[in-house]
Write an enzyme that holds these catalytic residues in place. Structure first.
Site, short mmCIF file in Angstrom:
data_model
loop_
_atom_site.label_atom_id
_atom_site.label_comp_id
_atom_site.label_asym_id
_atom_site.label_seq_id
_atom_site.Cartn_x
_atom_site.Cartn_y
_atom_site.Cartn_z
N ASP A 142 0.82 -1.21 0.00
CA ASP A 142 0.00 0.00 0.00
C ASP A 142 0.85 1.26 0.00
O ASP A 142 0.31 2.36 -0.09
CB ASP A 142 -0.95 0.00 1.21
CG ASP A 142 -2.36 -0.41 0.82
OD1 ASP A 142 -2.54 -0.90 -0.31
OD2 ASP A 142 -3.28 -0.24 1.63
N ASP A 153 -10.26 -6.64 11.15
CA ASP A 153 -10.10 -8.08 11.29
C ASP A 153 -11.14 -8.68 12.23
O ASP A 153 -11.83 -9.65 11.89
CB ASP A 153 -8.68 -8.40 11.76
CG ASP A 153 -8.19 -7.45 12.84
OD1 ASP A 153 -9.02 -6.73 13.44
OD2 ASP A 153 -6.97 -7.40 13.10
#
Length: 750
Positions: free
Chosen positions: A137, A459
């Site tokens: 990223d 998550d």
């Protein structure tokens, strides 16, 4: 029914853990908490500080109920990978995902070591069945270059590991010590020396590389990185190693670099967005039915980890029992006695195993094996495959790519081809399409499909969505541990990480994804809901613990009392509760093989964290909800050494608390200063009572309360007189002094 479960030999066993004595202790502490509440109600004087204490103690009782629920019925899962021998040909493919976001905070060498450990895994036909995807990223040519060099190094590293049965296959860790050589180890010594030399060359090439030079002299290989900005660039996908049969046969897994498209006009959703992009890209290239995701600093510590995971993913009578397999986070080179309270050993053994006995362990963001079709939002039961038949339904769920929709249908209906893709490079163009920043618009990605958006802890939220669909999960504890990482050291790194987690938890708690709503309207089990609440209320604990911590100084400064005095029956309830709770916590650490010092360090850090990271997370999310600010994803610096013999003199002394100018230190510093001042003023009042016979307000309980805080906040008090990174900056001291002055003025007026 799973293919492996139909065999004669079992692959896994669910083993309940008996804890009768601990259950009695749980109930005893709950009884004392309720007795203290009853005493408060029956002896209510109407004083606001005593009613504040009652509210806080009621909250602590609620927290203990959540704690008891989480620990009540622990289990462990034993795996038997040797029983997979007769099913070698049936073992499925696995796509492995590694995520990195910043080449400065997460140096390329860190990612390289994780990738090399994955490429060297022990798995039948690894070159055909395993593929490693790295999401960058940061869109860094340095990371891409480092991975290209790693692929070249892997050509000799992987055969070396397999030939000599190397246990730890991250080179930096393997070469950090010299093995003992015997007279018959001549060939091994020769190979070891050669590989160590090659790794040192790899390290130097990566560390000496610089971005301008790569862009100028990269021979066009890095042309795609020219004139790109980190937050504004097209998709870049590079196949760094394609292990097709025509070239090498069964070598090591494929390696693919992915940097998804980003635009300043569209939210990229941090790690969750990266994971969704990897999921789509991998579906068009290899489309394995199972996926492993790792953070860039969590290397493989047990090369047979995939085989162990398959025992759980394939070993139940039905798929519902195992949507994902989560491994515990373990840390190498852990500091003695866990000075920063972030090694989580006791939490895993007590809370983790307890939650594993409910609907299943939480998804923790790294070291987790997933079923691809579960990530695609497939539900359990008869309606599981509904909504995946027509092209219109697939388009609304998965987007416009026909290739991806076809691959998703194959996964959901189990129509996967056993023949490996000959040349994945031919799939790059269609893969770029699904990694576009606008691909998810008008689809279910980030909601019902893929990693869920809307929280910094994407998550845990994703795992909750899976549990809410009726699936279960399993905790996999193996020896040696599956993966290893490096826990943040020092004050700023630890508290930054905890603040991010707490912010994410509170975002979930106050959103439509609240587990209470999920239990009411979906398939999340009630006790699993309570287990999620046990974690989500971390930041909500902060205002209650802060209020309770301030009651001691307030009473000493204003000549009042909020705890029962020695002449009252309630004093013995409070004393028994104090002793019982601390004994309980101490015995937990001893049973888990930890020291008394580790127990104290964890208790101390909980108090520090509550008054700093959790409190700031609470305020940040409340302000965000009111529209005054935004939560920001903060990458935790990876501090580990990745080269043999690396010593950094700039690194802090291990185990010693460090500080910076982060606002996270302001409230806890003020509370530490206030506790010392309150004890001094209280002691002066005791002298007056003794010498002049003046009436006394506070009793010994308030002194114990403040004294306990002083002990817990000792690192902050040392920081007040420290210097450099070990000293609290003057800007923090001045702001803390201002808060103390305001509180003293409040006490004087009341």
């Amino acid at each position: 029914m799973e293919a492996a479960a139909r065999g004669n030999k079992k692959l896994q066993e669910r083993v309940p853990i008996r804890r009768t004595a601990w259950r009695l202790a749980d109930l005893a502490i709950l009884f004392l908490l309720l007795a203290l509440l009853l005493h408060r109600v029956l002896h209510d004087s109407g004083a606001p500080w005593r009613r504040a204490a009652l509210a806080c103690e009621a909250w602590f009782t609620f927290m203990w109920l959540l704690n008891v629920n989480a620990k009540w019925s622990p289990v462990r899962f034993d795996t038997f990978p040797e029983n997979l021998a007769e099913r070698i040909d049936e073992l499925p493919a696995v796509d492995m995902f590694v995520t990195t976001a910043d080449p400065v905070l997460e140096p390329p060498l860190v990612t390289v070591n994780t990738v090399l450990s994955l490429l060297a895994l022990d798995y039948p036909a690894a070159g055909e069945k395993l593929a490693c995807y790295v999401s960058d990223d940061g869109c860094s040519p340095l990371t891409c270059y480092a991975l290209r060099e790693a692929a070249r190094f892997a050509r000799t590293w992987v055969p070396f590991c397999r030939r000599h049965g190397v246990a730890v296959r991250a080179p930096f860790r393997y070469f950090s010590s010299t093995p003992e050589f015997g007279p018959a180890d001549g060939k091994f010594l020769e190979d070891w020396t050669f590989m160590k030399s090659e790794y040192e060359k790899l390290v130097h090439r990566i560390e000496d590389a610089d971005e301008p030079s790569l862009l100028r002299h990269g021979g066009g290989e890095f042309a795609e990185f020219l004139d790109v900005e980190r937050g504004n660039h097209p998709t870049i996908i590079k196949v760094l190693w394609d292990n097709n049969r025509s070239r090498t046969g069964d070598g090591f897994p494929r390696l693919i670099y992915v940097s998804r498209e980003k635009s300043p006009n569209l939210h990229h959703h941090y790690k969750a967005g990266a994971m969704n992009a990897l999921t789509r890209v991998s579906a068009l290239m290899t489309n394995a039915p199972f996926m492993l995701n790792l953070d860039c600093d969590m290397f493989v510590n047990n090369p047979r980890v995939v085989l162990h995971a398959m025992c759980l993913l394939l070993g139940f009578d039905d798929e519902i029992s195992c949507a994902f397999v989560q491994t515990p986070q373990k840390f190498y080179g852990a500091l003695k006695d866990d000075p920063f309270g972030n090694q989580l050993e006791v939490s895993l053994m007590k809370v983790g195993r307890g939650i594993a006995g409910l609907q299943g362990i939480f998804y923790c963001g790294t070291g987790c094996f997933h079923r691809r079709k579960v990530i695609y939002g497939m539900r359990t039961g008869r309606e599981g495959t509904t909504g995946y038949s027509s092209n219109k339904e697939l388009h609304s769920k998965f987007g416009s790519s026909n290739n991806f929709k076809e691959s998703a249908r194959d996964v959901i209906y189990g129509n996967l081809s056993t023949e490996p893709i000959v040349d994945i490079s031919s799939c790059v163009d269609v893969a770029k399409e699904v990694a576009a920043c606008n691909y998810e618009i008008g689809t279910c990605w980030g909601q019902e499909v893929g990693w869920v958006y809307g929280s910094l802890t994407e998550d845990v939220l994703t795992g909750q969505r899976i549990h809410a669909a009726g699936w279960r999960s399993t905790l996999m504890e193996i020896e040696p541990p599956a993966f290893m990482g490096c826990a943040p050291n020092g004050g700023p790194a630890c508290l930054t990480q905890l603040k991010r987690w707490a912010s994410g938890f509170l975002e979930i708690l106050i959103s439509r994804n609240n587990p209470i709503l999920t239990t009411t309207f979906k398939s999340l089990q009630f006790r699993q809901c309570l287990a999620y609440l046990h974690s989500y209320v971390w930041p909500v604990r902060a205002p209650f613990e802060l209020c309770y911590a301030l009651l001691g100084p307030y009473c000493l400064l204003s000549n009042q009392s909020f705890l029962p005095k020695t002449s009252e029956d309630g004093f013995y309830i409070a004393l028994a509760l104090f002793i019982a709770y601390n004994t309980y916590m101490f015995m937990e650490f001893i049973e888990c093989g930890q020291s008394a010092r580790a127990c104290w360090n964890n208790h101390r850090m909980q108090r520090i964290t509550s008054a700093s990271a959790w409190l700031l997370a609470f305020l940040t999310v409340i302000l965000k909800t009111l529209g005054f600010s935004e939560t920001v994803f903060e990458v935790t610096r990876k501090d580990k050494s990745t080269s043999d013999g690396d010593s950094n003199t700039d690194e802090p002394e291990p185990g010693r608390f460090t500080f910076d100018e982060s606002t996270v230190f302001i409230p806890v510093t003020a509370l530490a200063m206030l506790s010392v001042i309150a004890i001094a003023v209280g002691a002066w009042r005791v002298v007056l009572v003794t010498t002049e016979g003046l009436p006394g307000g506070p009793g010994i309980s308030e002194f114990i309360s403040c004294g306990w805080l002083v002990l817990c906040f000792m690192p902050l008090l040392r920081g007040l007189v420290g210097s450099g990174r070990y000293g609290i900056p003057w800007s923090i001291k001045m702001k803390a002094c201002l808060l103390v002055a305001i509180f003293l003025l409040f006490c004087k007026r009341n």
